[in-house]
Design an enzyme around this catalytic site. Structure first.
Site, PDB file in Angstrom:
ATOM      1  N   LYS A   1      24.051  10.315  -4.863  1.00 22.80           N
ATOM      2  CA  LYS A   1      23.817  10.685  -3.625  1.00 22.80           C
ATOM      3  C   LYS A   1      22.415  10.270  -3.334  1.00 22.80           C
ATOM      4  O   LYS A   1      21.561  10.633  -3.839  1.00 22.80           O
ATOM      5  CB  LYS A   1      24.232  12.017  -3.402  1.00 22.80           C
ATOM      6  CG  LYS A   1      24.695  12.199  -1.759  1.00 22.80           C
ATOM      7  CD  LYS A   1      25.887  11.704  -1.429  1.00 22.80           C
ATOM      8  CE  LYS A   1      26.826  12.415  -1.189  1.00 22.80           C
ATOM      9  NZ  LYS A   1      28.336  11.683  -0.757  1.00 22.80           N
TER      10      LYS A   1
ATOM     11  N   THR B   1      29.609  11.758  -5.812  1.00 20.19           N
ATOM     12  CA  THR B   1      28.422  11.722  -5.185  1.00 20.19           C
ATOM     13  C   THR B   1      28.492  13.199  -4.336  1.00 20.19           C
ATOM     14  O   THR B   1      27.388  13.804  -4.283  1.00 20.19           O
ATOM     15  CB  THR B   1      27.910  10.844  -4.450  1.00 20.19           C
ATOM     16  OG1 THR B   1      28.846  10.521  -3.441  1.00 20.19           O
ATOM     17  CG2 THR B   1      28.205   9.512  -5.249  1.00 20.19           C
TER      18      THR B   1
ATOM     19  N   ARG C   1     -18.451  -2.901   7.280  1.00 27.54           N
ATOM     20  CA  ARG C   1     -17.231  -2.808   8.329  1.00 27.54           C
ATOM     21  C   ARG C   1     -16.399  -1.671   8.108  1.00 27.54           C
ATOM     22  O   ARG C   1     -16.808  -0.694   7.325  1.00 27.54           O
ATOM     23  CB  ARG C   1     -16.157  -4.197   7.705  1.00 27.54           C
ATOM     24  CG  ARG C   1     -15.669  -3.590   6.396  1.00 27.54           C
ATOM     25  CD  ARG C   1     -14.622  -4.921   5.746  1.00 27.54           C
ATOM     26  NE  ARG C   1     -14.159  -4.278   4.357  1.00 27.54           N
ATOM     27  CZ  ARG C   1     -13.272  -5.131   3.864  1.00 27.54           C
ATOM     28  NH1 ARG C   1     -12.661  -5.984   4.505  1.00 27.54           N
ATOM     29  NH2 ARG C   1     -12.833  -4.834   2.737  1.00 27.54           N
TER      30      ARG C   1
ATOM     31  N   HIS D   1      -6.739  -3.280   9.203  1.00 30.63           N
ATOM     32  CA  HIS D   1      -7.773  -4.085   9.607  1.00 30.63           C
ATOM     33  C   HIS D   1      -8.155  -3.322  11.026  1.00 30.63           C
ATOM     34  O   HIS D   1      -7.337  -3.253  11.980  1.00 30.63           O
ATOM     35  CB  HIS D   1      -7.386  -5.642  10.015  1.00 30.63           C
ATOM     36  CG  HIS D   1      -6.905  -6.140   8.468  1.00 30.63           C
ATOM     37  ND1 HIS D   1      -7.934  -6.348   7.573  1.00 30.63           N
ATOM     38  CD2 HIS D   1      -5.868  -6.831   8.551  1.00 30.63           C
ATOM     39  CE1 HIS D   1      -7.276  -6.940   6.630  1.00 30.63           C
ATOM     40  NE2 HIS D   1      -6.065  -7.586   6.991  1.00 30.63           N
TER      41      HIS D   1
HETATM   42  O1  LIG Z   1     -10.989  -5.619   0.865  1.00 26.09           O
HETATM   43  C1  LIG Z   1     -10.588  -6.799   1.242  1.00 26.09           C
HETATM   44  N1  LIG Z   1     -10.113  -7.551   0.342  1.00 26.09           N
HETATM   45  C2  LIG Z   1      -9.302  -8.902   0.501  1.00 26.09           C
HETATM   46  O2  LIG Z   1      -8.891  -9.515  -0.377  1.00 26.09           O
HETATM   47  C3  LIG Z   1      -9.543  -9.492   1.851  1.00 26.09           C
HETATM   48  N2  LIG Z   1      -9.020 -10.348   2.539  1.00 26.09           N
HETATM   49  C4  LIG Z   1      -9.525 -10.271   3.781  1.00 26.09           C
HETATM   50  O3  LIG Z   1      -9.335 -11.241   4.884  1.00 26.09           O
HETATM   51  N3  LIG Z   1     -10.231  -9.191   4.073  1.00 26.09           N
HETATM   52  C5  LIG Z   1     -10.020  -8.618   2.897  1.00 26.09           C
HETATM   53  N4  LIG Z   1     -10.720  -7.543   2.584  1.00 26.09           N
END
Ligand SMILES: O=c1[nH]c(=O)c2[nH]c(=O)[nH]c2[nH]1
Length: 300
Positions: free
Chosen positions: A15, A60, A178, A249
């Protein structure tokens, strides 16, 4: 047993995703335990598949009922112990059951604060990670894998990404500063099943997340290796760590058309596509146990 030239291969059944909420109300201050449990039995179930003979089939529905009954009878406690108890029950109770896969997601709850005080019986789902575990029982004993998913973390500095190859398709700029953000999915394999899981789980989780915060990152790959390494260096009872981390990102928004500078202040948080960075970290010389990982969802 063969039907013509066709034979049954590996199989398991049970289950999936039994939603279990256990309230402990011994006092006016109630406790809540909330899990999604999956049971899958392995053993001698050939006749059911090849001839429809259900004599060996633990329904189950029975498996689901057992989950609920065990929660009442024994309580839940650590999900690892709960699954070990449950799995061992099926193996002991039914001769045809030789083992299985038993998995649980744990949904955490906080108490709702009323006038600044935690309420006795009102809860709010914790916005943090979902704890998970997979227990495997078989000929070579018990294997316990613990982990979590959905721990979203972000750092606004302390992350670089540069030095990668450039070809005619490369447009990404190099950066020494970043935003780094991810939603951590982590799994770790305990060396034995004899672990105080309730004490150890938060220690491993906190180590992973505090390492994310502390490492000066040169890539998300670099960060997740350091996260795994921190656990293996601090925790003798952990044999291996696996991490799956989407690179969520955050793109710097071009504010120049508006006559504005963007000094790492304004980002576009894209949801897709995203980088997906995954790695296993273990101690040199440790024997791998691949069949345990074959039943852990998420990544290879
Ligand atoms: O930490 C990262 N690893 C990657 O492999 C990668 N590739 C990317 O475009 N930005 C990042 N950042």
């Amino acid at each position: 047993m063969a039907v013509g030239d066709v034979v049954l291969g590996t199989n398991q059944y049970g289950k999936a995703e039994v939603r279990l909420v256990r309230v402990t109300r011994d006092t006016a201050v109630h406790e809540i335990e909330d899990l999604t449990v999956t049971t899958q039995l392995r053993g001698d179930f050939t006749a059911c598949h090849t001839t429809g003979d259900n004599a060996h089939v633990v329904a189950t529905d029975t498996q689901k009922n057992t989950v609920y009954a065990f929660a009442k009878e024994h309580g839940v406690g650590s999900p690892e112990q709960f699954l070990l108890r449950l799995g061992r029950h099926f193996v002991q109770e039914f001769a045809q059951v030789t083992g299985g896969r038993f998995a649980a997601d744990v949904h955490a709850w906080d108490r709702i604060a009323v006038d600044g005080e935690p309420h006795d019986h009102a809860f709010v789902r914790t916005g943090r990670e979902t704890r998970r575990t997979v227990v495997q029982l078989g000929g070579d004993g018990a294997h316990v894998v613990s982990g979590f998913t959905g721990a979203t973390v972000l750092k606004t500095t302390g992350s670089e990404f540069w030095g990668f190859p450039r070809d005619r398709y490369t447009t990404l700029g190099e950066t020494k500063d970043r935003v780094l953000a991810t939603s951590v999915t982590a799994w770790w394999r305990w060396r034995t099943a004899d672990v105080d899981f309730e004490t150890r789980y938060p220690i491993v989780r906190d180590l992973l997340l505090s390492t994310f915060a502390q490492v000066h990152s040169l890539a998300l790959q670099h960060t997740i290796f350091e996260m795994g390494r921190a656990v293996l260096e601090a925790c003798d009872d952990v044999a291996e760590v696996r991490l799956s981390c989407p690179n969520k990102h955050h793109f710097l928004v071009d504010l120049e058309p508006f006559g504005l500078e963007n000094d790492n202040e304004v980002f576009y948080a894209a949801d897709r596509p995203y980088g997906l960075i995954e790695a296993a970290v273990h101690r040199e010389g440790d024997a791998p146990v691949p069949h345990v990982w074959a039943c852990v969802p998420g990544f290879v």
